[in-house]
Design an enzyme around this catalytic site. Sequence first.
Site, PDB file in Angstrom:
ATOM      1  N   TRP A  61     -10.852  -6.115  16.279  1.00 14.76           N
ATOM      2  CA  TRP A  61     -10.192  -5.099  15.470  1.00 14.76           C
ATOM      3  C   TRP A  61      -8.718  -5.426  15.324  1.00 14.76           C
ATOM      4  O   TRP A  61      -8.161  -6.225  16.074  1.00 14.76           O
ATOM      5  CB  TRP A  61     -10.450  -3.680  15.974  1.00 14.76           C
ATOM      6  CG  TRP A  61     -10.052  -3.350  17.403  1.00 14.76           C
ATOM      7  CD1 TRP A  61      -9.758  -4.221  18.419  1.00 14.76           C
ATOM      8  CD2 TRP A  61      -9.939  -2.042  17.960  1.00 14.76           C
ATOM      9  NE1 TRP A  61      -9.492  -3.530  19.560  1.00 14.76           N
ATOM     10  CE2 TRP A  61      -9.595  -2.198  19.329  1.00 14.76           C
ATOM     11  CE3 TRP A  61     -10.119  -0.757  17.454  1.00 14.76           C
ATOM     12  CZ2 TRP A  61      -9.398  -1.098  20.176  1.00 14.76           C
ATOM     13  CZ3 TRP A  61      -9.926   0.320  18.317  1.00 14.76           C
ATOM     14  CH2 TRP A  61      -9.563   0.144  19.657  1.00 14.76           C
ATOM     15  N   ASN A  62      -8.114  -4.782  14.321  1.00 16.50           N
ATOM     16  CA  ASN A  62      -6.714  -5.040  13.980  1.00 16.50           C
ATOM     17  C   ASN A  62      -5.970  -3.731  13.789  1.00 16.50           C
ATOM     18  O   ASN A  62      -6.567  -2.721  13.426  1.00 16.50           O
ATOM     19  CB  ASN A  62      -6.618  -5.803  12.653  1.00 16.50           C
ATOM     20  CG  ASN A  62      -7.327  -7.124  12.667  1.00 16.50           C
ATOM     21  OD1 ASN A  62      -6.915  -8.048  13.364  1.00 16.50           O
ATOM     22  ND2 ASN A  62      -8.413  -7.223  11.919  1.00 16.50           N
ATOM     23  N   HIS A  69       2.308   1.975  -1.213  1.00 16.72           N
ATOM     24  CA  HIS A  69       2.192   1.504  -2.596  1.00 16.72           C
ATOM     25  C   HIS A  69       2.015  -0.004  -2.642  1.00 16.72           C
ATOM     26  O   HIS A  69       2.656  -0.703  -3.414  1.00 16.72           O
ATOM     27  CB  HIS A  69       3.411   1.973  -3.406  1.00 16.72           C
ATOM     28  CG  HIS A  69       3.497   3.467  -3.494  1.00 16.72           C
ATOM     29  ND1 HIS A  69       3.170   4.178  -4.628  1.00 16.72           N
ATOM     30  CD2 HIS A  69       3.807   4.395  -2.548  1.00 16.72           C
ATOM     31  CE1 HIS A  69       3.303   5.484  -4.391  1.00 16.72           C
ATOM     32  NE2 HIS A  69       3.696   5.638  -3.132  1.00 16.72           N
ATOM     33  N   HIS A  73      -3.383   0.666  -5.522  1.00 15.25           N
ATOM     34  CA  HIS A  73      -3.023   1.904  -4.836  1.00 15.25           C
ATOM     35  C   HIS A  73      -2.981   3.082  -5.778  1.00 15.25           C
ATOM     36  O   HIS A  73      -3.013   2.935  -6.996  1.00 15.25           O
ATOM     37  CB  HIS A  73      -1.712   1.733  -4.067  1.00 15.25           C
ATOM     38  CG  HIS A  73      -0.499   1.635  -4.940  1.00 15.25           C
ATOM     39  ND1 HIS A  73       0.005   0.439  -5.383  1.00 15.25           N
ATOM     40  CD2 HIS A  73       0.316   2.593  -5.454  1.00 15.25           C
ATOM     41  CE1 HIS A  73       1.075   0.662  -6.127  1.00 15.25           C
ATOM     42  NE2 HIS A  73       1.287   1.964  -6.198  1.00 15.25           N
ATOM     43  N   ASP A  75      -1.009   6.557  -6.877  1.00 17.64           N
ATOM     44  CA  ASP A  75       0.261   7.296  -6.890  1.00 17.64           C
ATOM     45  C   ASP A  75      -0.055   8.783  -6.934  1.00 17.64           C
ATOM     46  O   ASP A  75      -0.674   9.260  -7.893  1.00 17.64           O
ATOM     47  CB  ASP A  75       1.073   6.972  -8.161  1.00 17.64           C
ATOM     48  CG  ASP A  75       1.672   5.578  -8.170  1.00 17.64           C
ATOM     49  OD1 ASP A  75       1.828   4.972  -7.101  1.00 17.64           O
ATOM     50  OD2 ASP A  75       2.013   5.114  -9.279  1.00 17.64           O
ATOM     51  N   HIS A  79       4.967  11.465  -5.452  1.00 17.79           N
ATOM     52  CA  HIS A  79       5.646  10.160  -5.422  1.00 17.79           C
ATOM     53  C   HIS A  79       6.935  10.206  -6.228  1.00 17.79           C
ATOM     54  O   HIS A  79       7.899   9.509  -5.910  1.00 17.79           O
ATOM     55  CB  HIS A  79       4.701   9.090  -5.978  1.00 17.79           C
ATOM     56  CG  HIS A  79       5.305   7.732  -6.108  1.00 17.79           C
ATOM     57  ND1 HIS A  79       6.084   7.153  -5.127  1.00 17.79           N
ATOM     58  CD2 HIS A  79       5.240   6.813  -7.121  1.00 17.79           C
ATOM     59  CE1 HIS A  79       6.461   5.948  -5.527  1.00 17.79           C
ATOM     60  NE2 HIS A  79       5.984   5.727  -6.722  1.00 17.79           N
ATOM     61  N   HIS A 207       5.749   7.296 -14.483  1.00 17.25           N
ATOM     62  CA  HIS A 207       5.965   7.999 -13.220  1.00 17.25           C
ATOM     63  C   HIS A 207       6.521   9.398 -13.496  1.00 17.25           C
ATOM     64  O   HIS A 207       6.039  10.396 -12.960  1.00 17.25           O
ATOM     65  CB  HIS A 207       6.939   7.222 -12.324  1.00 17.25           C
ATOM     66  CG  HIS A 207       6.336   6.031 -11.653  1.00 17.25           C
ATOM     67  ND1 HIS A 207       6.351   4.779 -12.207  1.00 17.25           N
ATOM     68  CD2 HIS A 207       5.689   5.902 -10.469  1.00 17.25           C
ATOM     69  CE1 HIS A 207       5.761   3.925 -11.379  1.00 17.25           C
ATOM     70  NE2 HIS A 207       5.334   4.582 -10.321  1.00 17.25           N
TER      71      HIS A 207
END
Length: 257
Positions: A61-62, A69, A73, A75, A79, A207
């Site tokens: 595992w990590n 973002h 991804h 928004d 945001h 945006h």
Amino acid sequence: MANLTALANELASGAVQVLDLTSPLHSETPILNLPPEFGQTATFKLEEISHYDEKGPAWYWNNFHTGEHTGTHFDAPNHWITGKDLDDVASVPASRLIGPAVVLDFVKEAQANPDFLLDVSHIEAWEKEHGAIPKGAWVLFRTGWSKFGDDPKAFANADENGPHTPGLTVEAADLLGTKRDVLGLGVETVGIDAGAGFSLSVPFPCHNMLMGNNKYGLTQLRNLDKLPAQGAIVIAAPLKIVGGSGSPCRVLALIQK
Ligand code: MN
């Protein structure tokens, strides 16, 4: 019930296919680079915890480090300052993560001019041909830009004046924000605005006007060339980060074969 049973059968038979519209997340995944006076988002990094070794003999595992973002991804409305009092990514209703997709194909235009801006007339011409953008739709802006997705330099396409990647005009962003009842805008580029979006009369209009009108963004999409102009269903699944402004996101499309 009958519809869901039919869907399950069509998924099993392959009559309905599942397409992955997501870019792979790794340390080379392109990220947005802002001018140096601003805060910067992080690249994606894996940090190994154990790998069937003395730190964990039977398990791998990590931890991972990244920005909200980074890569493909989502928004969320909060945001942008225009949506600061609207939903964070964890508060977006699940019913608004899935909807019909319309694909506006402007590959030729973006190839001829990397600064191409989709305008109201383009959207209206698309609607004349395909019908009105349906309520609750994901509007997917196909530019072919995903072909640069494994080459951060080509993907950013920046010179001394900044990045050159396609986007929307202020008027087109306003149309999607205020005159169509859409879920949001999906793009192939690093963000939902044009590379030169800062220089428009309303800076970063997508945006500004999508987040400000409780709509969403999806970025770095791939495989839009495999979608019909209309008829697909898109499912966006961001992480439920409480208070978050966005999240890396798995984006899937269902298409009728
Ligand atoms: Mn973003």
